[in-house]
Design a protein around this motif. Structure first.
Motif, PDB file in Angstrom:
ATOM      1  N   ARG A 242      38.431  12.536  58.813  1.00 39.85           N
ATOM      2  CA  ARG A 242      38.838  13.393  57.702  1.00 39.85           C
ATOM      3  C   ARG A 242      40.298  13.317  57.478  1.00 39.85           C
ATOM      4  N   VAL A 243      40.858  13.434  58.640  1.00 42.47           N
ATOM      5  CA  VAL A 243      42.338  13.254  58.819  1.00 42.47           C
ATOM      6  C   VAL A 243      42.670  11.751  57.985  1.00 42.47           C
ATOM      7  N   LEU A 244      42.113  10.734  58.509  1.00 46.37           N
ATOM      8  CA  LEU A 244      42.532   9.502  57.930  1.00 46.37           C
ATOM      9  C   LEU A 244      42.082   9.159  56.391  1.00 46.37           C
ATOM     10  N   ALA A 245      40.976  10.185  56.094  1.00 52.58           N
ATOM     11  CA  ALA A 245      40.424   9.895  54.712  1.00 52.58           C
ATOM     12  C   ALA A 245      41.624  10.565  53.768  1.00 52.58           C
ATOM     13  N   LYS A 246      42.340  11.765  54.407  1.00 49.24           N
ATOM     14  CA  LYS A 246      43.432  12.391  53.819  1.00 49.24           C
ATOM     15  C   LYS A 246      44.411  11.728  53.581  1.00 49.24           C
ATOM     16  N   GLN A 247      44.903  10.777  54.475  1.00 53.23           N
ATOM     17  CA  GLN A 247      45.964   9.845  54.479  1.00 53.23           C
ATOM     18  C   GLN A 247      45.954   8.871  53.369  1.00 53.23           C
ATOM     19  N   ILE A 248      44.517   8.438  53.485  1.00 53.19           N
ATOM     20  CA  ILE A 248      44.287   7.453  52.476  1.00 53.19           C
ATOM     21  C   ILE A 248      44.708   7.874  50.907  1.00 53.19           C
ATOM     22  N   ARG A 249      44.117   9.128  50.774  1.00 48.68           N
ATOM     23  CA  ARG A 249      44.145   9.655  49.324  1.00 48.68           C
ATOM     24  C   ARG A 249      45.581  10.090  49.172  1.00 48.68           C
ATOM     25  N   THR A 250      46.565  10.498  50.196  1.00 48.57           N
ATOM     26  CA  THR A 250      47.892  10.667  49.728  1.00 48.57           C
ATOM     27  C   THR A 250      48.621   9.453  49.366  1.00 48.57           C
ATOM     28  N   PHE A 251      48.379   8.391  50.280  1.00 53.77           N
ATOM     29  CA  PHE A 251      49.117   7.098  49.756  1.00 53.77           C
ATOM     30  C   PHE A 251      48.804   6.542  48.619  1.00 53.77           C
ATOM     31  N   VAL A 252      47.378   6.658  48.520  1.00 54.64           N
ATOM     32  CA  VAL A 252      46.985   5.947  47.004  1.00 54.64           C
ATOM     33  C   VAL A 252      47.638   6.634  45.904  1.00 54.64           C
ATOM     34  N   GLU A 253      47.515   8.167  46.138  1.00 54.60           N
ATOM     35  CA  GLU A 253      47.742   8.795  44.866  1.00 54.60           C
ATOM     36  C   GLU A 253      49.214   9.109  44.798  1.00 54.60           C
ATOM     37  N   GLN A 254      50.070   8.896  45.685  1.00 55.01           N
ATOM     38  CA  GLN A 254      51.389   9.198  45.502  1.00 55.01           C
ATOM     39  C   GLN A 254      52.429   7.809  45.608  1.00 55.01           C
ATOM     40  N   VAL A 255      51.877   6.873  46.130  1.00 54.58           N
ATOM     41  CA  VAL A 255      52.598   5.658  46.259  1.00 54.58           C
ATOM     42  C   VAL A 255      52.111   4.289  45.458  1.00 54.58           C
ATOM     43  N   TYR A 256      50.630   3.888  45.628  1.00 55.25           N
ATOM     44  CA  TYR A 256      49.959   2.859  45.178  1.00 55.25           C
ATOM     45  C   TYR A 256      49.756   2.865  43.836  1.00 55.25           C
ATOM     46  N   VAL A 257      49.130   3.900  43.322  1.00 56.32           N
ATOM     47  CA  VAL A 257      48.738   4.101  42.003  1.00 56.32           C
ATOM     48  C   VAL A 257      49.958   4.322  41.214  1.00 56.32           C
ATOM     49  N   PRO A 258      50.990   5.088  41.369  1.00 56.70           N
ATOM     50  CA  PRO A 258      51.966   5.441  40.599  1.00 56.70           C
ATOM     51  C   PRO A 258      52.755   4.092  40.556  1.00 56.70           C
ATOM     52  N   ASP A 259      52.947   3.415  41.589  1.00 51.59           N
ATOM     53  CA  ASP A 259      53.792   2.044  41.762  1.00 51.59           C
ATOM     54  C   ASP A 259      53.052   1.060  40.686  1.00 51.59           C
ATOM     55  N   LEU A 260      51.721   1.252  40.561  1.00 56.72           N
ATOM     56  CA  LEU A 260      51.120   0.097  39.783  1.00 56.72           C
ATOM     57  C   LEU A 260      51.302   0.572  38.197  1.00 56.72           C
ATOM     58  N   LEU A 261      51.130   1.607  37.953  1.00 55.30           N
ATOM     59  CA  LEU A 261      51.309   2.095  36.722  1.00 55.30           C
ATOM     60  C   LEU A 261      52.896   1.708  36.277  1.00 55.30           C
ATOM     61  N   HIS A 262      53.723   2.267  36.898  1.00 58.62           N
ATOM     62  CA  HIS A 262      55.162   1.659  36.843  1.00 58.62           C
ATOM     63  C   HIS A 262      55.259   0.255  36.380  1.00 58.62           C
ATOM     64  N   LEU A 263      54.943  -0.652  37.377  1.00 62.91           N
ATOM     65  CA  LEU A 263      54.720  -2.018  37.251  1.00 62.91           C
ATOM     66  C   LEU A 263      54.053  -2.525  35.998  1.00 62.91           C
ATOM     67  N   GLY A 264      53.027  -1.909  35.605  1.00 65.58           N
ATOM     68  CA  GLY A 264      52.317  -2.075  34.208  1.00 65.58           C
ATOM     69  C   GLY A 264      53.155  -1.825  32.954  1.00 65.58           C
ATOM     70  N   ARG A 265      53.706  -0.581  33.200  1.00 70.05           N
ATOM     71  CA  ARG A 265      54.726  -0.324  32.055  1.00 70.05           C
ATOM     72  C   ARG A 265      55.816  -1.354  32.005  1.00 70.05           C
ATOM     73  N   GLU A 266      56.615  -1.523  33.174  1.00 71.16           N
ATOM     74  CA  GLU A 266      57.542  -2.540  32.938  1.00 71.16           C
ATOM     75  C   GLU A 266      57.202  -4.009  32.659  1.00 71.16           C
ATOM     76  N   TYR A 267      55.968  -4.401  33.067  1.00 73.62           N
ATOM     77  CA  TYR A 267      55.760  -5.760  32.735  1.00 73.62           C
ATOM     78  C   TYR A 267      54.351  -5.905  31.486  1.00 73.62           C
ATOM     79  N   ARG A 268      54.658  -4.739  30.394  1.00 72.40           N
ATOM     80  CA  ARG A 268      53.674  -4.418  29.506  1.00 72.40           C
ATOM     81  C   ARG A 268      53.320  -5.808  28.845  1.00 72.40           C
ATOM     82  N   PRO A 269      54.346  -6.686  28.478  1.00 74.00           N
ATOM     83  CA  PRO A 269      53.935  -8.151  27.853  1.00 74.00           C
ATOM     84  C   PRO A 269      52.989  -8.790  28.554  1.00 74.00           C
ATOM     85  N   TRP A 270      52.508  -8.555  29.833  1.00 73.13           N
ATOM     86  CA  TRP A 270      51.601  -9.250  30.634  1.00 73.13           C
ATOM     87  C   TRP A 270      50.182  -8.415  30.477  1.00 73.13           C
ATOM     88  N   THR A 271      50.256  -7.465  29.357  1.00 73.81           N
ATOM     89  CA  THR A 271      48.656  -6.985  29.110  1.00 73.81           C
ATOM     90  C   THR A 271      48.261  -7.717  27.902  1.00 73.81           C
TER      91      THR A 271
END
Lengths: 561, 382
Positions: A242-271
């Motif tokens: 449970r502790v590890l699963a919580k670590q996963i969720r925190t990193f995914v929701e606070q780092v990985y997904v926001p970074d990817l959406l940021h990249l997607g917005r900055e590189y919108r022509p690549w859509t």
């Protein structure tokens, strides 16, 4: 002009791309897998209970997934239903693998196509701090933190030993992020390196080790359960999970997904670059207690998110017209018969004869059509199947990127759907752990079905298949068992779908197709080619595997200079 | 215990810490490596000093017929994690999976290292196919065997990581369709070779071997098969090693998946565990700093043993196995000759419970008629 990129780095295994470039765009492309091991041949004559141990070694990056497909295939052949606890443990391990694969892919494999290290060295740490605070609540966000990261990178560059970062395309005009974006993402490159080794302890707890967990069994899992036992998976183990699963969720929701959406917005022509064939295939996976998969199966065609077809695995064939095998008709994997015949140039060579056979990869097709598999296919199929959470995630991302749904069929679309499914799975871990803890508390400790463990309980002949959705896409194993041993074994792997060469009708494979039309600013630094190919997350050790696993079949290989 | 030069200073010295790494984390890393090397804790300061002050060690990491699991294993090395390793201990000058450069520029990174005349370590991951001129693995249009021969010839020393690079591994399993072999088979006469078998090799051992060189400027003590003694000297099946061994001594073994014995952590030997013939330090250096396959309830497949895919399969079939028979079919390696009271005990147990010996050559074909249920279990006593 024709360019060759070999090796395509930052993937698993070996991949060569040859591309024709005219007026600053790719006009044609060829994908060649230059490595071949013959694991299916090795499997012939062996104990089907061992098959997963062998097939797991197809890949150590997407470790676990070919173990899962293999035990499912043998269980299907022998008519075994696994206990609920085994289903839960397998889901937990597979979802953990998704998170690991996808996060490492963004930062360490795909990231350097988008993030310019040299630009990060000019960033203002205070501005980077403001950017981070605008992206999420991740706590590594102070100006001091980013100043430390910047100094570490600067010291690294000043040392003169650039190591992994030497000779890259730094300064290429296609890098368009601000210095602060580059610094934030480089900081997360380093954080993810350390983070990825922590949460994968889930695999160690449930599988004994990672890579290549050791607890799969035909019939279940070798992870004995006992809530109060000192030498089994117990309540303390579940608490750690449970502790590890919580670590996963925190990193995914606070780092990985926001970074990817940021990249997607900055590189919108690549859509609108790297659009692919537009046909998507998904086997469906992550079965629930009722047997229904979290991610549904299906087929979509023509870049549509509406007309979902039911999947019929009997329509899959593999074509070898442009691959280094003896010619034969396209066949279903359960009857696939192929003989390796190398007809490529004698090494060392500068160019392949792309008008002839040019890859060790075969060309899987579904009802004769080219299909793309992977995160885009899974999220699109789930969207078309009106799965509520998939709809929320996709619609939210489209709003964040300010793009229409058609933009999903693109380089950035593949990246964003990869992040969205990671979030979806990270959200499931806690629920699966609840199910497991509930079973254990209720005294249900069954983790294997032993009734068909011994070969004496098997029929003289049996055939079966096992389908799974690996992080990179649809993965299928087909097995035939005769008199207790494997008589035939065939595997169709995600990167074989996506990285296939042409077929008998001359149709390009998925990423060959996606490359056509890609702008290339400087043919001597084809950064854009890397972006498109990497968006599929190629896994080439997986993509090539042979073939004729009939007992005693000849595997002679003829070299024609 | 290998002969180790004395520490220059056994007290905690002032260290030039790597940038951005806390003193506590750094010393934790050095302490873990010291333990992995089976060196006394008093050696930690010397190792710490070497790691912190030496120029980063250039490493060229070649991937051939590989699955990248050894790289992944290395990426899960000991705290403070690979971030510091990559940036502070080694300079990973060529690594297809991780390097930013691609295509001709990636190959020029390799050329630069070879042309510079600088010292570097070559790591090989994956088997090397020799059949048909090596066409089953090419990189940049060149065969893997030609690249491995060229690079290893110029390296300070070569580390073959994983069973594939050691003896051909899975690709070399019967019938070995591509003529796959390990580094020793692909580079005849190679001398400065360290073999780290395992499927994959435990990243802790890869890291420890590199740090040993960085500290002492010589290879760690090796056995006859080129394996570091610190990782491959001990058989896992023995008291004080495998945590399930005392149960065997008490006659308590798992007989079916999920049975009372399985839930109680009893010995897995009757379920096919190859611990009795396997030399590895998994029992000591857990995987992912957490546990190991036997600890999680799975039988050991003996992945550090020579030609284990053929020698140890079918994996779930219990069979008589002595330490010498495990190596008799190996073309490339010898098992250490370490003996202990435990070996004698085990050999006795095996001979009293198994009627036949399955050899590697017949293992697969006998599967259908072999069951995993042994004859009546005999207690070995103790």
């Amino acid at each position: 002009m024709k360019i060759v990129v070999d090796p395509i780095t930052r993937i698993e295994g070996h991949l060569r791309i040859e591309a024709e470039i005219s007026s600053g765009r790719v006009t044609d492309a060829w994908s060649s897998s230059p490595m071949f091991r013959g694991i299916e041949t090795v499997l012939a004559g062996r104990d089907p209970r061992d098959a997963w141990v062998f097939t797991q070694r197809i890949c150590g990056v997407c470790t676990t997934v070919s173990a899962l497909a293999s035990v499912r295939a043998v269980e299907n052949a022998l008519g075994i239903t696994i206990p609920d606890n085994a289903r839960i443990i397998r889901n937990l391990m597979e979802a953990t693998q998704y998170v690991h694969d996808h996060v490492v892919h963004l930062y360490h494999l795909h990231g350097p196509d988008w993030i310019d290290l040299t630009s990060a060295l000019t960033a203002d740490p205070a501005a980077a701090s403001r950017l981070q605070r605008s992206l999420s609540g991740w706590t590594n966000n102070s100006p001091e933190y980013f100043a430390t990261v910047k100094a570490k990178l600067q010291a690294f560059v000043d040392s003169g030993q650039l190591g992994l970062f030497a000779n890259a395309y730094w300064g290429h005009p296609a890098y368009t992020l601000s210095p602060e974006s580059n610094l934030v993402l480089m900081a997360h490159y380093l954080e993810a390196l350390d983070w990825q080794r922590e949460f994968v302890k889930i695999h160690a707890i449930l599988g004994g080790k990672n890579p290549h967990p050791q607890t799969y069994l035909v019939g279940g899992m070798a992870t004995a359960l006992d809530p109060a036992g000192a030498n089994a998976l117990n309540d303390t183990s579940v608490a750690m999970l449970r502790v590890l699963a919580k670590q996963i969720r925190t990193f995914v929701e606070q780092v990985y997904v926001p970074d990817l959406l940021h990249l997607g917005r900055e590189y919108r022509p690549w859509t609108s670059v790297g659009r692919g064939p537009g046909n998507l295939l998904c086997y469906g996976d992550f079965p629930g207690r009722d047997g229904r998969p979290l991610m549904p199966s299906g087929v979509l065609r023509g870049r549509s998110l509406n007309r979902l077809e039911a999947l019929d695995q009997r329509r899959i064939t593999e074509d070898v017209t442009r691959s280094w095998y003896a010619q034969g008709d396209p066949l279903h994997p359960s009857v696939g018969v192929t003989e390796p015949v190398y007809t490529g140039p004698t090494p060392p060579y500068d160019a392949l004869d792309t008008a002839a056979r040019y890859s060790w990869s075969k060309a899987p097709r579904y009802g004769n059509a080219v299909m793309e598999v992977g995160p885009l296919a899974r999220m699109a199929v789930a969207y078309a199947a009106r799965v509520p959470r998939a709809r929320q995630l996709v619609d939210g991302a489209l709003r964040s990127l300010r793009i229409p749904a058609s933009g999903l069929f693109s380089t950035v679309g593949r990246m964003v759907t990869r992040a969205l499914e990671t979030q979806w799975l990270a959200e499931q871990l806690g629920g699966w752990l609840d199910e497991l803890a509930g079973n254990m508390a209720a005294g249900d400790l069954a983790v294997t079905d032993n009734a068909k463990w011994l070969p004496a309980s098997w029929p003289a002949t049996a055939t079966g298949f096992g389908l799974t959705e690996a992080p990179r896409g649809a993965l299928g194993h087909w097995v035939s068992i005769e008199n207790g041993t494997i008589s035939r074994y065939q595997i169709v792997i995600p990167s074989t779908w996506n990285g296939s060469p042409r077929d008998g009708a001359g149709r390009r494979g998925a990423w060959e197709h996606a490359l056509v039309g890609t702008p290339v600013a400087d043919a001597s630094r084809p950064l854009e080619v890397l972006r498109v190919v990497h968006s599929f997350d190629p896994c080439m050790a997986c993509a090539v595997h042979v073939v004729d696993a009939e007992s005693g079949a000849s595997t002679e290989i003829t070299v024609v200079p | 215990m290998p002969t180790i030069p004395p520490a220059e200073n056994s007290r905690t010295v002032d260290l030039p810490l790597p940038h951005g790494v806390s003193r506590r984390a750094f010393l934790g890393f050095c302490s873990a490596v010291t333990a992995a090397l089976a060196l006394p804790e008093a050696m930690t300061p010397r190792i710490a000093h070497a790691v912190a002050s030496a120029p980063r060690l250039p490493v060229v990491w070649l991937a051939t017929q590989d699955c990248t699991a050894d790289t992944e294993s290395f990426l899960r090395s000991v705290d403070p994690g690979v971030g510091s390793l990559l940036f502070d201990v080694i300079s990973l000058d060529y690594h297809e999976t991780l390097m930013a450069a691609a295509g001709a520029r990636a190959e020029s990174s390799l050329d630069d290292v070879l042309a510079s005349g600088q010292d570097f370590v070559c790591v090989v991951e994956g088997s090397i196919p020799l059949a048909d001129g090596g066409v089953h693995c090419t990189i940049g249009g060149r065969t893997a065997v030609s690249i491995v021969q060229e690079v290893t010839a110029k390296a300070l020393f070569t580390m073959a990581v994983g069973s594939c690079a050691t003896d051909g591994g899975i690709a070399a399993a019967r019938p070995n369709p591509t003529g796959a072999t390990g580094v020793a088979g692909a580079v005849p006469g190679i001398t400065n070779l360290v073999n780290l078998p395992g499927c994959p090799a435990n990243g802790v051992n890869i890291t420890a071997a590199l740090v040993y060189y960085l500290t002492f400027r010589e290879l760690p003590p090796l056995d006859a098969a080129g394996r570091p003694l610190f990782a491959y000297e001990q058989r896992i099946h023995g008291s004080g090693r495998c945590e399930r061994y005392p149960f065997l001594q008490a006659g308590q073994t798992v007989e079916a998946w999920g049975d009372e014995g399985h839930r109680n952590g009893w010995c897995l030997v009757h379920m096919g565990c190859r611990g009795p013939s396997t030399y590895a330090n998994c029992y000591q250096r857990n995987w992912n700093e957490t546990t190991w396959p036997i600890g999680a309830g799975a039988p050991c497949i003996g992945c550090t043993s020579p030609r284990f895919w053929d020698v140890n399969s079918p994996f779930y079939v219990y069979r008589q196995r002595t330490t010498t028979s495990a190596t008799s079919t190996s073309p490339s390696g010898d098992q250490p000759t370490t003996t202990s009271a435990d070996d004698a005990t085990t050999t006795t147990a095996a001979t009293t419970t198994a009627a036949t010996t399955t050899t590697a050559a017949t293992a697969a074909t006998t599967t259908a008629t072999t069951t995993t249920v042994p004859p009546t279990v005999t207690s070995t006593g103790s």
